[in-house]
Design a protein around this motif. Structure first.
Motif, PDB file in Angstrom:
ATOM      1  N   GLU A 153       0.769  -1.107   0.023  1.00 34.40           N
ATOM      2  CA  GLU A 153       0.190  -0.040  -0.037  1.00 34.40           C
ATOM      3  C   GLU A 153       0.877   1.326   0.122  1.00 34.40           C
ATOM      4  OE1 GLU A 153      -2.850  -0.297   3.144  1.00 34.40           O
ATOM      5  OE2 GLU A 153      -3.583  -2.130   2.544  1.00 34.40           O
ATOM      6  N   ILE A 154       1.963   1.141   0.732  1.00 40.21           N
ATOM      7  CA  ILE A 154       3.102   2.165   0.611  1.00 40.21           C
ATOM      8  C   ILE A 154       4.196   1.806  -0.012  1.00 40.21           C
ATOM      9  CG2 ILE A 154       4.307   3.904   2.326  1.00 40.21           C
ATOM     10  CD1 ILE A 154       1.323   4.322   2.142  1.00 40.21           C
ATOM     11  N   CYS A 155       4.998   2.688  -0.732  1.00 47.12           N
ATOM     12  CA  CYS A 155       6.301   2.315  -1.292  1.00 47.12           C
ATOM     13  C   CYS A 155       7.307   2.149  -0.271  1.00 47.12           C
ATOM     14  CB  CYS A 155       6.397   3.107  -2.428  1.00 47.12           C
ATOM     15  SG  CYS A 155       8.101   3.041  -3.010  1.00 47.12           S
ATOM     16  N   ILE A 179       2.080   6.322  -2.503  1.00 48.66           N
ATOM     17  CA  ILE A 179       1.012   5.592  -2.455  1.00 48.66           C
ATOM     18  C   ILE A 179       1.274   4.476  -3.657  1.00 48.66           C
ATOM     19  CG2 ILE A 179      -1.551   5.323  -2.865  1.00 48.66           C
ATOM     20  CD1 ILE A 179      -1.694   8.055  -1.515  1.00 48.66           C
ATOM     21  N   ARG A 199      -1.009   1.896  -5.914  1.00 43.51           N
ATOM     22  CA  ARG A 199      -2.017   1.335  -6.566  1.00 43.51           C
ATOM     23  C   ARG A 199      -1.900   0.191  -7.394  1.00 43.51           C
ATOM     24  NH1 ARG A 199      -4.416   5.673  -4.878  1.00 43.51           N
ATOM     25  NH2 ARG A 199      -4.102   7.988  -5.447  1.00 43.51           N
ATOM     26  N   CYS A 219       4.027   2.123  -7.427  1.00 42.45           N
ATOM     27  CA  CYS A 219       4.175   3.194  -6.682  1.00 42.45           C
ATOM     28  C   CYS A 219       3.626   4.471  -7.587  1.00 42.45           C
ATOM     29  CB  CYS A 219       5.436   3.566  -6.162  1.00 42.45           C
ATOM     30  SG  CYS A 219       5.738   4.983  -5.279  1.00 42.45           S
ATOM     31  N   GLN A 220       2.854   5.356  -7.285  1.00 36.43           N
ATOM     32  CA  GLN A 220       2.722   6.342  -7.980  1.00 36.43           C
ATOM     33  C   GLN A 220       3.464   7.662  -7.998  1.00 36.43           C
ATOM     34  OE1 GLN A 220      -0.627   6.032  -9.999  1.00 36.43           O
ATOM     35  NE2 GLN A 220       0.288   4.257  -9.204  1.00 36.43           N
TER      36      GLN A 220
END
Length: 132
Positions: free
Chosen positions: A5-7, A13, A15, A41-42
């Motif tokens: 969920e978290i890089c 964030i 996705r 990771c965005q």
């Protein structure tokens, strides 16, 4: 495998995205990945693919350098176990024993740089011993 969920690299964030967002629609189609998904990771583009037809990650997030190292490791390792006539299951059981890991831990998609290099070195050593 845990869904990211978290890089782990930048804290961005992560996705779940279709392959077309990773490779572009034309490339995803050419690579026959148009139905596949990735966790990406965005912020920094670290990513991991999913098992075919699922949203279950193949490993953990990897930046470009680690993705390239894992691909190199797979090239060396897959050639090694195929040349020895092992099945994939036998090969990963052997790898787990060699690296003193459980079978569930012995997956290149979860390896860090040092573990990848250990696999490459081990395969090269075994090949040299076989040739001698």
């Amino acid at each position: 495998m845990e869904i990211p969920e978290i890089c782990r690299y930048c804290g961005g964030i992560v996705r779940l995205v279709p392959a077309s967002m990773v490779y572009g629609a034309a490339s995803a189609k050419r690579l026959k990945l148009e139905k596949e998904m990735f966790y990406q990771c965005q912020n920094c583009n670290a990513r991991v693919g999913c098992h075919k037809g699922t949203t279950r990650p193949l490993g953990n997030l990897a930046n470009e350098v680690l993705r390239l190292k894992r691909m190199e490791t797979h090239r060396v390792y897959d050639a090694f176990w195929k040349r020895r006539g092992m099945t994939r299951t036998q090969a990963y059981k052997w790898l787990a024993e060699q690296l003193q890991l459980t079978e569930s831990q012995a997956h290149i998609g979860s390896f860090e740089m040092d573990q990848c290099q250990m696999v490459i070195d081990l395969c090269k050593k075994m090949n040299q011993e076989e040739a001698a």
